[in-house]
Design a protein around this motif. Sequence first.
Motif, short mmCIF file in Angstrom:
data_model
loop_
_atom_site.label_atom_id
_atom_site.label_comp_id
_atom_site.label_asym_id
_atom_site.label_seq_id
_atom_site.Cartn_x
_atom_site.Cartn_y
_atom_site.Cartn_z
N GLU A 82 0.86 -1.19 0.00
CA GLU A 82 0.00 0.00 0.00
C GLU A 82 0.89 1.23 0.00
O GLU A 82 1.78 1.38 0.85
N ALA A 83 0.71 2.13 -0.97
CA ALA A 83 1.55 3.30 -1.10
C ALA A 83 1.37 4.28 0.06
O ALA A 83 2.32 4.85 0.56
N GLU A 84 0.14 4.45 0.48
CA GLU A 84 -0.15 5.37 1.57
C GLU A 84 -0.99 4.66 2.61
O GLU A 84 -1.72 3.73 2.31
N ASP A 85 -0.87 5.10 3.84
CA ASP A 85 -1.71 4.52 4.90
C ASP A 85 -3.15 4.91 4.65
O ASP A 85 -3.46 6.01 4.21
N SER A 86 -4.05 4.00 4.99
CA SER A 86 -5.46 4.32 4.79
C SER A 86 -5.93 5.32 5.83
O SER A 86 -6.96 5.97 5.66
N ASP A 87 -5.18 5.45 6.96
CA ASP A 87 -5.56 6.42 7.99
C ASP A 87 -5.25 7.84 7.55
O ASP A 87 -5.96 8.77 7.91
N ILE A 115 -9.93 10.44 -9.23
CA ILE A 115 -10.53 9.40 -8.39
C ILE A 115 -12.04 9.60 -8.37
O ILE A 115 -12.54 10.70 -8.15
N PHE A 116 -12.74 8.50 -8.58
CA PHE A 116 -14.21 8.51 -8.60
C PHE A 116 -14.74 8.76 -7.20
O PHE A 116 -14.20 8.25 -6.21
N VAL A 117 -15.82 9.55 -7.09
CA VAL A 117 -16.49 9.76 -5.80
C VAL A 117 -18.00 9.68 -6.02
O VAL A 117 -18.53 10.17 -7.01
N HIS A 118 -18.68 9.00 -5.08
CA HIS A 118 -20.14 8.91 -5.11
C HIS A 118 -20.67 9.68 -3.92
O HIS A 118 -20.01 9.77 -2.88
N MET A 119 -21.87 10.22 -4.05
CA MET A 119 -22.42 11.05 -2.98
C MET A 119 -22.60 10.26 -1.68
O MET A 119 -22.61 10.83 -0.60
N SER A 120 -22.71 8.93 -1.77
CA SER A 120 -22.84 8.12 -0.55
C SER A 120 -21.54 8.11 0.24
O SER A 120 -21.56 7.82 1.44
N THR A 136 -9.37 6.65 0.45
CA THR A 136 -9.68 5.86 -0.73
C THR A 136 -9.94 4.40 -0.33
O THR A 136 -9.45 3.93 0.69
N GLU A 137 -10.72 3.73 -1.17
CA GLU A 137 -10.96 2.30 -1.01
C GLU A 137 -10.94 1.66 -2.38
O GLU A 137 -11.28 2.30 -3.37
N LYS A 138 -10.52 0.41 -2.41
CA LYS A 138 -10.48 -0.32 -3.67
C LYS A 138 -11.83 -0.99 -3.87
O LYS A 138 -12.31 -1.71 -3.01
N THR A 139 -12.42 -0.74 -5.03
CA THR A 139 -13.70 -1.35 -5.39
C THR A 139 -13.49 -2.22 -6.62
O THR A 139 -12.45 -2.14 -7.26
N PRO A 140 -14.48 -3.04 -6.98
CA PRO A 140 -14.31 -3.87 -8.18
C PRO A 140 -14.05 -3.07 -9.45
O PRO A 140 -13.42 -3.56 -10.37
N LYS A 141 -14.51 -1.83 -9.49
CA LYS A 141 -14.32 -1.01 -10.69
C LYS A 141 -13.11 -0.08 -10.58
O LYS A 141 -12.85 0.69 -11.48
N GLY A 142 -12.38 -0.12 -9.47
CA GLY A 142 -11.20 0.73 -9.32
C GLY A 142 -11.20 1.42 -7.97
O GLY A 142 -11.90 1.03 -7.04
N ILE A 143 -10.42 2.48 -7.86
CA ILE A 143 -10.31 3.21 -6.59
C ILE A 143 -11.42 4.25 -6.50
O ILE A 143 -11.68 4.97 -7.46
N SER A 144 -12.05 4.32 -5.32
CA SER A 144 -13.11 5.29 -5.07
C SER A 144 -12.77 6.09 -3.82
O SER A 144 -12.13 5.59 -2.90
N ALA A 145 -13.23 7.34 -3.78
CA ALA A 145 -13.01 8.20 -2.62
C ALA A 145 -14.15 8.00 -1.65
O ALA A 145 -15.32 7.87 -2.02
N ILE A 146 -13.80 7.93 -0.34
CA ILE A 146 -14.80 7.81 0.72
C ILE A 146 -14.48 8.85 1.79
O ILE A 146 -13.38 9.41 1.82
N GLU A 147 -15.43 9.11 2.65
CA GLU A 147 -15.28 10.07 3.74
C GLU A 147 -14.76 11.41 3.23
O GLU A 147 -13.77 11.96 3.74
#
Length: 152
Positions: A82-87, A115-120, A136-147
């Motif tokens: 992992e390049a960066e810590d998830s924290d 990076i893709f972001v969804h309103m949820s 960021t989190e890894k999803t089946p379609k690639g990396i998505s932004a969260i929080e």
Amino acid sequence: MARSRETFSKKEKEKQRAKKKQEKKEKREARNSDTDKSTDFEDMIAYVDEFGNITSTPPDPSKKKKEIDPDTIDIGIPKAVEAEDSDAGRKGKVTFFNDSKGYGFIKDEQTQESIFVHMSGCIDEIRENDKVTFLTEKTPKGISAIEVKLVQ
């Protein structure tokens, strides 16, 4: 007087068949005449040197061979680190956001990747050109932004 049963197209097809037959015969004769080339077994042997290069000369038996422990050889693909810590939060700018569909893209400041972001995944309401922090989190379609949070 009876008419000839051979038409022009029949004659042309017959000429083409004869031509193909002649070409095939010439190719066969050419192959057979090439057999006088040296097909000696010694000419067909190839050797591999210690660097993995193919050569025509056999290896020198007087050279000392290096012993390799087979247990030290790693076979397979190493796990991705992992390049960066998830924290640690990442910073970026919202380049596109569609309110009606509820998704958009954030351009990361460090890597400049989109990076893709969804309103949820948004904590605060965001719009285009807003500066944000996100994880960021890894999803089946690639990396998505969260929080995703706005930066004041």
